[in-house]
Enzyme design. Structure first.
Site, PDB file in Angstrom:
ATOM      1  CE  LYS A 135      -4.490  -1.491   1.536  1.00  0.00           C
ATOM      2  NZ  LYS A 135      -5.496  -1.568   2.560  1.00  0.00           N
TER       3      LYS A 135
ATOM      4  CE  LYS B 201      -6.578  -8.387  -2.630  1.00  0.00           C
ATOM      5  NZ  LYS B 201      -6.623  -8.006  -1.212  1.00  0.00           N
TER       6      LYS B 201
ATOM      7  CE  LYS C 253     -13.927  -4.527   0.554  1.00  0.00           C
ATOM      8  NZ  LYS C 253     -12.874  -4.953   1.308  1.00  0.00           N
TER       9      LYS C 253
END
Ligand code: TYM
Length: 351
Positions: free
Chosen positions: A126, A210, A213
């Site tokens: 991240k 992956k 969302k």
């Protein structure tokens, strides 16, 4: 050891109890459904005590629009119920209503080490290529809060997708260090339940990424709010290779997109991957994709319809979450109180 701490009961075995959570940081995807929700329902139906949580405090580790956060929390809860979670048999609530999560999260932030946190691949991913100094402190400390989510219920098993494995190892490390530091067998060392054909559903645009969302491309995922036509179109357009489907699972190893679609089929149909490969051996994607689209629509459309029905009455969802929070609080509070005794914090004699 203080009088209060020596009065603490030290469980040597823990009753089977499941806890898991989903972040309301966006709409839920097919990855959340197959890797988590569908399996949460199976665990509930096996008769194990199940506690499920919309982890809104985790969601705000990155900025969330307040109205969207509220909407997504309700929509996530609606997805749980539409998928088969019965709020009477399972506890379903949102994290911020039970303050034990935050309180134990702080205690665990004092148990966990900076080095453990900085080795978390999700933290590294991240902040990769970005200014890590500008990331929130909450994002860094996130796995300590996740450990608190689980351990404030003395949960023993945690069903999750593959991407949460490292966080659960950290949860185990926190429990072990706490138990060692205070010389008690107080927190269970949890067992991750990462099972089935779809523990890592991949993006429909890139079989090495992956399904998420937060992916900027909506084409990369199937949302639980997508209608039948959208689901079919996304599957039809999903990236694949030019070969027909093979006759062995082994032959899918270096074909990430094909493997992903086969895994999704297997998980939705509740068949083994071997069986799906046997059934479609030699088939072109022109045959396989429509079969997958039909299956996905048949399984997901009833969930979407029920979610829409539930979302028409947000007050009822809030009532369910509030009721779940009261029941969660009743389990969490005594465990948190005992933790405070162990650590040496004075509690009000009024209880
Ligand atoms: P989150 O919100 O990213 O995802 C919720 C659950 O869905 C699974 N999942 C997937 N499974 C298969 N394929 C995918 N593409 C996919 N994407 C997501 C995740 O593995 C997860 O099980 N940190 C957690 C939330 C959390 C939590 C907890 C989980 C907070 N506290 C305590 C368990 C116990 C998270 O961000 O999940």
């Amino acid at each position: 050891m203080s009088t209060q701490a020596s009065a603490v009961q030290t469980p040597t075995s823990f009753k089977p109890r499941i806890f898991s959570g989903i972040q309301p940081s966006g709409g839920l995807t097919l990855g959340n459904y197959l890797g988590a929700l569908k399996r949460f329902v199976e665990k509930q139906d096996e008769g194990i005590e199940t506690i499920y949580c919309m982890v809104d405090m985790h969601a705000i580790t990155v900025w969330q629009d307040p109205e969207k956060l509220r909407h997504q929390t309700r929509e996530g809860a609606a997805a749980f119920i539409a998928a088969g979670i019965d709020p009477k048999r399972s506890i379903l609530f949102n994290q911020s209503q039970v303050s034990a999560h935050a309180e134990l999260g702080w205690i665990f932030s004092c148990i966990a080490r900076m080095g453990w946190m900085s080795r978390m691949t999700q933290w590294k991913d991240k902040t990769a290529g970005k200014n890590a100094e500008a990331a929130s402190l909450g994002l860094f400390a996130y796995p300590a809060l996740m450990a608190a989510d689980i351990l404030t219920y003395h949960a023993t098993m945690v069903p999750v997708g593959e991407d949460q494995k490292q966080h659960l190892e950290l949860t185990r490390d926190i429990a072990i260090k706490f138990n060692n530091d205070y010389g008690l067998d107080f927190f269970p060392v949890v067992e991750p339940l990462i099972e089935g054909a779809a523990t890592r559903v991949m993006s429909l645009r890139d079989g090495t990424k992956k399904m998420s969302k937060s992916d900027p491309s909506d084409q990369s995922r199937i949302n639980l709010t997508d209608d039948a036509d959208t689901i079919a179109t996304k599957i039809r357009k999903a990236k694949t290779d030019p070969l027909p489907l093979p006759d062995s699972v082994e032959a899918l190893r270096d074909r990430p997109e094909a493997r992903n679609l086969v895994n999704i089929y297997a998980a939705l149909a509740e068949h083994s991957v071997e069986q799906v490969v046997r059934d479609f051996a030699g088939a072109q994607f022109g045959t396989f994709k429509p079969a997958l689209a039909d299956l996905a629509v048949a399984k997901l459309s009833p969930i979407t319809t029920e979610m829409n029905r539930l979302m028409a009455d947000p007050a009822e969802i809030d009532r369910i979450l509030g009721d779940g929070a009261d029941r969660a609080e009743a389990i969490a509070r005594p465990i948190l109180d005992r933790t405070k005794d162990i650590v040496g914090m004075i509690r009000s004699p009024k209880g």
